[in-house]
Scaffold this motif. Sequence first.
Motif, PDB file in Angstrom:
ATOM      1  N   ALA A  58       0.994  -1.319  -0.011  1.00 16.35           N
ATOM      2  CA  ALA A  58      -0.167   0.044   0.118  1.00 16.35           C
ATOM      3  C   ALA A  58       0.759   1.144   0.002  1.00 16.35           C
ATOM      4  N   VAL A  59       0.700   1.960  -0.877  1.00 17.18           N
ATOM      5  CA  VAL A  59       1.455   3.449  -1.127  1.00 17.18           C
ATOM      6  C   VAL A  59       0.623   4.557  -0.747  1.00 17.18           C
ATOM      7  N   LEU A  60       0.933   5.476   0.105  1.00 14.68           N
ATOM      8  CA  LEU A  60       0.183   6.562   0.556  1.00 14.68           C
ATOM      9  C   LEU A  60       1.184   7.881   0.967  1.00 14.68           C
ATOM     10  N   PRO A  61       0.539   8.892   1.052  1.00 16.82           N
ATOM     11  CA  PRO A  61       1.440  10.213   1.444  1.00 16.82           C
ATOM     12  C   PRO A  61       1.795   9.896   2.993  1.00 16.82           C
ATOM     13  N   ALA A  62       2.958  10.498   3.220  1.00 21.14           N
ATOM     14  CA  ALA A  62       3.179  10.582   4.822  1.00 21.14           C
ATOM     15  C   ALA A  62       2.410  11.319   5.715  1.00 21.14           C
ATOM     16  N   SER A  63       1.400  12.180   5.090  1.00 24.44           N
ATOM     17  CA  SER A  63       0.624  12.955   5.803  1.00 24.44           C
ATOM     18  C   SER A  63      -0.849  12.199   5.932  1.00 24.44           C
ATOM     19  N   ARG A  64      -1.014  11.281   5.621  1.00 27.79           N
ATOM     20  CA  ARG A  64      -2.329  10.431   5.900  1.00 27.79           C
ATOM     21  C   ARG A  64      -1.964   9.062   6.570  1.00 27.79           C
ATOM     22  N   ARG A  65      -2.961   8.402   6.983  1.00 25.83           N
ATOM     23  CA  ARG A  65      -3.098   7.097   7.455  1.00 25.83           C
ATOM     24  C   ARG A  65      -3.752   6.254   6.581  1.00 25.83           C
ATOM     25  N   LEU A  66      -3.308   4.855   6.862  1.00 21.27           N
ATOM     26  CA  LEU A  66      -3.933   3.813   6.125  1.00 21.27           C
ATOM     27  C   LEU A  66      -5.289   3.415   6.607  1.00 21.27           C
ATOM     28  N   GLU A  67      -6.376   3.304   5.716  1.00 20.35           N
ATOM     29  CA  GLU A  67      -7.570   3.059   6.321  1.00 20.35           C
ATOM     30  C   GLU A  67      -7.620   1.393   5.711  1.00 20.35           C
ATOM     31  N   LEU A  68      -7.295   0.442   6.451  1.00 18.52           N
ATOM     32  CA  LEU A  68      -7.403  -0.766   6.133  1.00 18.52           C
ATOM     33  C   LEU A  68      -8.591  -1.578   5.514  1.00 18.52           C
ATOM     34  N   ASP A  69      -9.721  -1.051   6.091  1.00 22.08           N
ATOM     35  CA  ASP A  69     -10.732  -1.620   5.710  1.00 22.08           C
ATOM     36  C   ASP A  69     -11.125  -1.092   4.158  1.00 22.08           C
ATOM     37  N   GLN A  70     -10.549   0.019   3.984  1.00 27.02           N
ATOM     38  CA  GLN A  70     -11.014   0.489   2.352  1.00 27.02           C
ATOM     39  C   GLN A  70     -10.111  -0.344   1.265  1.00 27.02           C
ATOM     40  N   ILE A  71      -8.833  -0.571   1.873  1.00 33.67           N
ATOM     41  CA  ILE A  71      -7.997  -1.474   0.770  1.00 33.67           C
ATOM     42  C   ILE A  71      -8.510  -2.918   0.659  1.00 33.67           C
ATOM     43  N   GLU A  72      -8.981  -3.271   1.884  1.00 28.87           N
ATOM     44  CA  GLU A  72      -9.582  -4.679   2.072  1.00 28.87           C
ATOM     45  C   GLU A  72     -10.870  -4.731   1.042  1.00 28.87           C
ATOM     46  N   ARG A  73     -11.801  -3.767   1.010  1.00 26.47           N
ATOM     47  CA  ARG A  73     -13.086  -3.765   0.428  1.00 26.47           C
ATOM     48  C   ARG A  73     -12.340  -3.583  -1.162  1.00 26.47           C
ATOM     49  N   LYS A  74     -11.372  -2.642  -1.578  1.00 17.19           N
ATOM     50  CA  LYS A  74     -10.948  -2.689  -3.108  1.00 17.19           C
ATOM     51  C   LYS A  74     -10.378  -4.143  -3.336  1.00 17.19           C
ATOM     52  N   LEU A  75      -9.675  -4.793  -2.638  1.00 14.24           N
ATOM     53  CA  LEU A  75      -9.142  -6.263  -3.326  1.00 14.24           C
ATOM     54  C   LEU A  75     -10.130  -7.468  -2.866  1.00 14.24           C
ATOM     55  N   GLY A  76     -11.122  -6.982  -1.839  1.00 16.92           N
ATOM     56  CA  GLY A  76     -11.750  -8.207  -1.628  1.00 16.92           C
ATOM     57  C   GLY A  76     -10.981  -9.273  -0.494  1.00 16.92           C
ATOM     58  N   ARG A  77     -10.096  -8.763   0.206  1.00 16.10           N
ATOM     59  CA  ARG A  77      -9.213  -9.664   0.844  1.00 16.10           C
ATOM     60  C   ARG A  77      -9.120  -9.256   2.429  1.00 16.10           C
ATOM     61  N   ARG A  78      -8.994 -10.059   3.114  1.00 11.89           N
ATOM     62  CA  ARG A  78      -8.665  -9.764   4.583  1.00 11.89           C
ATOM     63  C   ARG A  78      -7.098  -9.747   5.108  1.00 11.89           C
ATOM     64  N   LEU A  79      -6.538  -8.212   5.138  1.00  8.86           N
ATOM     65  CA  LEU A  79      -5.339  -8.226   5.081  1.00  8.86           C
ATOM     66  C   LEU A  79      -4.893  -7.813   6.640  1.00  8.86           C
ATOM     67  N   HIS A  80      -3.688  -7.883   6.566  1.00  5.62           N
ATOM     68  CA  HIS A  80      -3.162  -7.508   8.174  1.00  5.62           C
ATOM     69  C   HIS A  80      -1.653  -6.883   7.736  1.00  5.62           C
ATOM     70  N   LEU A  81      -0.839  -6.222   8.653  1.00  3.67           N
ATOM     71  CA  LEU A  81       0.326  -5.774   8.637  1.00  3.67           C
ATOM     72  C   LEU A  81       1.349  -7.025   8.557  1.00  3.67           C
ATOM     73  N   SER A  82       2.399  -6.861   7.747  1.00  2.00           N
ATOM     74  CA  SER A  82       3.378  -7.697   7.650  1.00  2.00           C
ATOM     75  C   SER A  82       4.307  -7.693   9.054  1.00  2.00           C
ATOM     76  N   SER A  83       4.927  -8.843   9.267  1.00  2.00           N
ATOM     77  CA  SER A  83       6.107  -8.662  10.357  1.00  2.00           C
ATOM     78  C   SER A  83       7.277  -8.405   9.865  1.00  2.00           C
ATOM     79  N   GLU A  84       8.227  -7.736  10.579  1.00  2.00           N
ATOM     80  CA  GLU A  84       9.376  -7.263  10.304  1.00  2.00           C
ATOM     81  C   GLU A  84      10.099  -8.309   9.714  1.00  2.00           C
ATOM     82  N   ARG A  85      10.140  -9.502  10.230  1.00  2.00           N
ATOM     83  CA  ARG A  85      10.997 -10.627   9.743  1.00  2.00           C
ATOM     84  C   ARG A  85      10.785 -10.954   8.266  1.00  2.00           C
TER      85      ARG A  85
END
Length: 297
Positions: A58-85
């Motif tokens: 996901a790519v967005l401006p530094a001035s904004r925050r990610l809306e996870l539910d919106q990208i999930e609706r866009k892609l039809g997927r249940r997403l979560h943040l990836s781990s550092e590893r």
Amino acid sequence: MSLSRVLEGYLSDREATYTIEMHSVSRTSVDTARLARINEDSLAKSVVLEDEHGFVLAVLPASRRLELDQIERKLGRRLHLSSERKMVDLFPDCVLGAVPPLGAAYGLPTVIDSSLEGRTEVFFEAGDHESLIRMDGDEFFGLLATASVAEIAADRACLNAALALREQLGRSLLTLRKAAEAPMEEASIWRSRLQRALLRLVVAADNHIGESEGPGGLLAEVEAKAPRLWRDVERMRKEHVALLKDCFRILEDVKGESSSSQLIQHDALRLASNFEFHRHAAADLVYESFGVDIGGG
């Protein structure tokens, strides 16, 4: 490192025109924009998401925050943040937290927030925390021709207020540490300085707690955006109570005569450490909820 190997090859193959802008080492995208003296709206940051089907950038401006539910609706997927590893494995030529937004260079499907469209120029991480790629906005989007564009981010007014108070709290903790670690030759002077530092910390902590726990505050927004994190939110609230209680207890010890200066120093430094752990946990909570890296310190 100034430019990741994969990114350099990707840009070279496409004969992209860009410059590299250097800046002091930064910890967050907000820090990067400030140190590089650029508008946060023009700094494209990356958030790596995943599900059982794979990864998404996901790519967005530094001035904004990610809306996870919106990208999930866009892609039809249940997403979560990836781990550092996993991010280390995905981007082996990049410093952790300095992922370039050109997902295609790494074979990742990419979704771009629509607010980046129309930018005259775009800046983004080159693979470390000291250099940025500066590129014409149209050329940037040309390199992301296969990416999806959608409204996946929102303004972060609530976060901005929390960040300002977080910085105030951080400065107060530094003052407390300096006061506690100062020489104790003159016990009365040492205690007086420590008392002032503790009072300053109480004010900063009270402001922080008031903003976090108030109506429409950060914790309420976390609960609304990510109900699964309710246990973490409750832990934050309990820590607020415990930390303030410790502040007032140590203040009483400083004003009294029953506790030695050495014991008070130990308690004050432990209090500072507990506050710092709390701030790290809060940063993790914000990142988990909004995909915004506010730094752990």
